[in-house]
Write a protein that holds these residues in place. Structure first.
Motif, short mmCIF file in Angstrom:
data_model
loop_
_atom_site.label_atom_id
_atom_site.label_comp_id
_atom_site.label_asym_id
_atom_site.label_seq_id
_atom_site.Cartn_x
_atom_site.Cartn_y
_atom_site.Cartn_z
N SER A 173 5.95 -4.57 -0.28
CA SER A 173 5.57 -3.17 -0.37
C SER A 173 6.74 -2.26 0.00
O SER A 173 6.94 -1.20 -0.61
N ALA A 174 7.52 -2.66 1.00
CA ALA A 174 8.69 -1.88 1.39
C ALA A 174 9.72 -1.87 0.27
O ALA A 174 10.36 -0.85 0.00
N LEU A 175 9.90 -3.00 -0.40
CA LEU A 175 10.83 -3.06 -1.54
C LEU A 175 10.36 -2.16 -2.67
O LEU A 175 11.17 -1.52 -3.35
N HIS A 176 9.06 -2.12 -2.87
CA HIS A 176 8.50 -1.23 -3.89
C HIS A 176 8.86 0.22 -3.58
O HIS A 176 9.28 0.98 -4.46
N GLY A 177 8.74 0.60 -2.31
CA GLY A 177 9.01 1.97 -1.93
C GLY A 177 10.47 2.36 -2.10
O GLY A 177 10.78 3.45 -2.61
N VAL A 178 11.39 1.50 -1.70
CA VAL A 178 12.81 1.85 -1.80
C VAL A 178 13.27 1.86 -3.25
O VAL A 178 14.07 2.71 -3.66
N GLN A 179 12.76 0.94 -4.07
CA GLN A 179 13.13 0.95 -5.48
C GLN A 179 12.61 2.21 -6.17
O GLN A 179 13.31 2.82 -6.99
N LEU A 180 11.42 2.63 -5.80
CA LEU A 180 10.86 3.85 -6.38
C LEU A 180 11.69 5.07 -5.99
O LEU A 180 11.93 5.97 -6.81
N HIS B 81 15.24 4.71 -8.13
CA HIS B 81 15.23 4.69 -9.59
C HIS B 81 14.09 5.49 -10.22
O HIS B 81 14.06 5.66 -11.44
N GLY B 82 13.14 5.96 -9.40
CA GLY B 82 12.01 6.69 -9.96
C GLY B 82 10.99 5.78 -10.60
O GLY B 82 10.03 6.25 -11.20
N ARG B 83 11.17 4.51 -10.50
CA ARG B 83 10.21 3.52 -10.99
C ARG B 83 10.28 2.32 -10.05
O ARG B 83 11.28 2.10 -9.38
N ALA B 84 9.24 1.52 -10.03
CA ALA B 84 9.21 0.38 -9.12
C ALA B 84 8.35 -0.73 -9.71
O ALA B 84 7.24 -0.99 -9.26
N LEU C 208 20.15 3.36 3.71
CA LEU C 208 21.42 2.74 3.32
C LEU C 208 21.47 2.52 1.81
O LEU C 208 22.46 2.83 1.16
N CYS C 209 20.39 1.98 1.27
CA CYS C 209 20.35 1.71 -0.17
C CYS C 209 20.48 2.99 -0.98
O CYS C 209 21.22 3.05 -1.97
N ARG C 210 19.78 4.04 -0.56
CA ARG C 210 19.85 5.31 -1.29
C ARG C 210 21.26 5.89 -1.27
O ARG C 210 21.76 6.39 -2.29
N GLN C 211 21.92 5.84 -0.10
CA GLN C 211 23.25 6.41 -0.03
C GLN C 211 24.30 5.52 -0.69
O GLN C 211 25.24 6.02 -1.32
#
Length: 656
Positions: A322-329, A332-335, A302-305
């Protein structure tokens, strides 16, 4: 000079070379026009024609610069460049024509500027086409190495894929031919690679070319097409690959580095979805959007789309850092986890959750946070109540307090005629959302769908891991079926449902036809090339043999989208839910206690037991399932029965 060096030299001097080619085209056009127009050409005509041609060249350069046709604004020989180039040529030619017609006597014949403009423009377009052809060929690396590859689909994606294959020989794929069912493609070539037939000719073409790989280069390919290609490739001992769909890659440029092996997502999903981008942008673009459970499978997608629709702020909330780290990465390509777009919060914590909503004041909320693993929640029903029911109530109340305009609750098909703790808790969440729609000013609705392929803990991951480990593959029952959809497709429709859903409704996604789980297991085993046994383990507590998307009292009413239906559910007051004492039900069957409590406090509301399939006592359903399982689909005793295994007693257990 090497090929790469020549290509670099050409690209580095593009502006000067294009300007010189255009000047040469205009000069040649005026020269040819004079020769054709005059029988004998006196010296003064040559002189006047040279002056007029020089003026035309200068004006053309000026308008070309203003249109940035020489500065890389548009690609060479593209439709956009042709339009800009034509505008510059006609503007320059028009000024020269008017100036020449204004003087008396004329500098040159009045027809000459018109004739020369059209001739020059034709030459400019032709030279640019040759330029594009040259640069494309310079960019290709001719090689005889790599696996000979057949590309299914000779359209734009297939052509770009072949160019990418030849530009990146390190990928190990060498195109030898196309297959396409479009009759207009029969004689076509892309970068020297011919169309050799239709998909029905796959076997003949593979044998004729010696191809060892087949790539389906149609991002919107149907699962039926992919399945047919895979089956043929399996028989021919040829590797089948696919180009990912646009929804999966978020890109429209076919690249050989994106090509991957076929998996169950391709065989069960990849449906073409007609998305109303305008309607979605209307309620997402420029708005503050919050997603709960942002680190989960549905929440992260959902966040990506949603990010693609340029919300004013995308707030990703989850209790798992850890899940937030993954979705931000992934977005945005960084986390670094130091930006305000990630929020560490548990929806069970009502006070902290309200503080987040008051500080960030979201306008659109997608509520994806939930506990979803059915067997685990059968063991710990209190946890389902705390997260899926009370947590949802917390999110609803916080959203109402800050005036959220659109609230979308993510539900599951297990909420239709529920028989499990998961189903009952998600049904309660749907009813809570419906109740809030009556009290809040914004639009509050739920979206219900089945299993998501590739989500964490899904059967696809389980089967894949079991196959890699050498088996056996465990299936609960030979006849069990489930609905499946890829996460990309599900999220597209969830966002679409938020745009078209009506207040208080449950929007139900069209999941297609249910799939037998054993068929999926057999397909995965066949794709692996291994000889692996399938073992039947028996239905677990709360599991249905067949899931339903609609409850017995719900009808399939199509909304504004052909893949989204809508139904109505009875509201359930947040106050009733909050007054339920979890501790008092500690030693009772939690679901029965909760149902009795709801019915007692609000007699006008039906209890959560639905009519129809779920009205059958669980003991009777489980006994029938057990008999079917022990005998198997062929009537013979199963391995479980021979080994003395007996199904677990199936009743709703409290904790304690």
């Amino acid at each position: 000079m090497t090929v790469l060096g020549l290509e670099s030299a050409v690209r580095g001097r593009r502006t000067a070379m294009l300007m010189a080619l255009d000047a040469l085209a205009l000069a040649a056009a005026y020269f040819f026009g004079v020769v054709v127009r005059y029988d004998t050409v006196p010296p003064e005509i040559w002189r006047n024609a040279a002056l007029v041609a020089t003026a035309a060249i200068g004006l053309h350069w000026l308008f070309g610069m203003l249109g940035r046709v020489y500065l890389g604004r548009v690609g060479v020989a593209t439709n956009e460049e042709t339009l800009v180039l034509s505008s510059a040529a006609f503007a320059a030619g028009g000024i020269v024509f008017v100036a020449n017609a204004w003087v008396d006597p004329y500098w040159v014949a009045r027809s000459l500027p018109v004739t020369a403009t059209f001739l020059a423009l034709s030459a400019m377009i032709a030279t640019r086409a040759a330029w594009r052809r040259l640069t494309l060929r310079l960019g290709l690396v001719s090689t005889v190495e790599g696996q000979p590859t057949i590309v299914v689909g000779a359209g734009a994606s297939g052509a770009r894929l072949v160019h990418s294959m030849r530009s990146h020989p390190d990928a190990g794929l060498r195109p030898v031919g196309f297959l396409d069912d479009d009759r207009w493609m029969r004689k076509r070539r892309h970068f020297g690679v011919p169309v050799l037939g239709t998909v029905a000719d796959l076997e003949r073409v593979v044998r004729a070319t010696g191809a060892t790989t087949v790539v389906v280069a149609i991002p919107s390919a149907s699962k039926e097409l992919i399945k047919a290609v895979v089956e043929c490739c399996t028989e021919l001992n040829v590797t089948a690959k696919v180009l990912p769909s646009f929804a999966e890659t978020f890109a429209s440029k076919a690249d050989v580095r994106d090509v991957r092996d076929v998996d169950m997502r391709d065989l069960l999903g990849r449906a073409a979805i007609d998305t109303d981008l305008g309607a979605i942008a209307g309620y997402v673009t420029g708005k503050r959007v919050l997603v709960t459970g942002a680190g989960g499978s549905i929440g992260s997608e959902l966040c990506r789309q949603l990010h693609r629709f340029s919300p004013a702020e995308l707030i990703m909330l989850d209790r798992d850092e850890s899940a937030l780290h993954g979705v931000q990465l992934s977005i945005h390509g960084r986390a670094l986890l130091d930006s305000p777009d990630v929020v560490l919060n548990d929806i069970r914590d009502e006070v902290a959750l309200r503080r987040v909503f008051e500080d960030r004041r979201p306008e659109v909320v997608f509520h994806a946070a939930a506990l979803k693993h059915l067997p685990m929640l059968e063991q710990y029903p209190h946890e389902a109540m705390k997260t899926n029911v009370l947590g949802t109530a917390n999110v609803l109340e916080a959203a109402n307090a800050v005036g959220v305009t659109t609230f979308v609750n993510i539900s599951t098909d297990k909420a239709a005629d529920p028989t499990s703790v998961l189903g009952y808790s998600k049904r309660a969440a749907e009813r809570l959302t419906a109740d809030m729609s009556r009290r809040a000013e914004g639009a509050y609705l739920s979206v219900r769908f089945g299993n998501v392929l590739g989500s964490r803990g899904s059967v696809l991951h389980t089967f894949t891991a079991q196959i890699e480990a050498g088996g056996p593959v465990t299936v609960v029952h030979p006849e069990v079926t489930r609905y499946f959809m890829t996460v990309e497709e599900a999220v597209q429709l969830v966002i679409q449902a938020g745009a078209i859903g009506e207040d208080g409704e449950v929007m139900i996604l069209d999941m297609g036809e249910p799939v037998r789980i054993v068929d999926m297991a057999q397909q995965l085993i066949a794709m692996s090339g291994k000889d692996i046994e399938i073992v039947y383990t028996g239905l677990r507590d709360g599991e249905k043999l067949h899931e339903e998307l609609f409850g017995a009292a719900e009808s399939d009413e199509r909304s504004k989208h052909p893949l989204v239906s809508h139904a109505h559910v009875q509201p359930l007051s947040v106050d009733v839910v909050r007054s339920f004492d979890l501790g008092a039900a500690h030693h009772l069957g939690l679901l029965q206690a909760f149902e009795d409590w709801v019915h007692l406090r609000d007699p006008g509301m039906p209890v959560l037991h639905a009519e129809g399939a779920s009205a059958v006592p669980r003991s009777e359903r489980d006994e029938q399932h057990s008999v079917d399982l022990r005998r198997g689909s062929d009537g013979r005793a199963s391995q479980a029965e021979r080994s003395g295994h007996r199904p677990l007693d199936r009743h709703v257990r409290g904790v304690g």
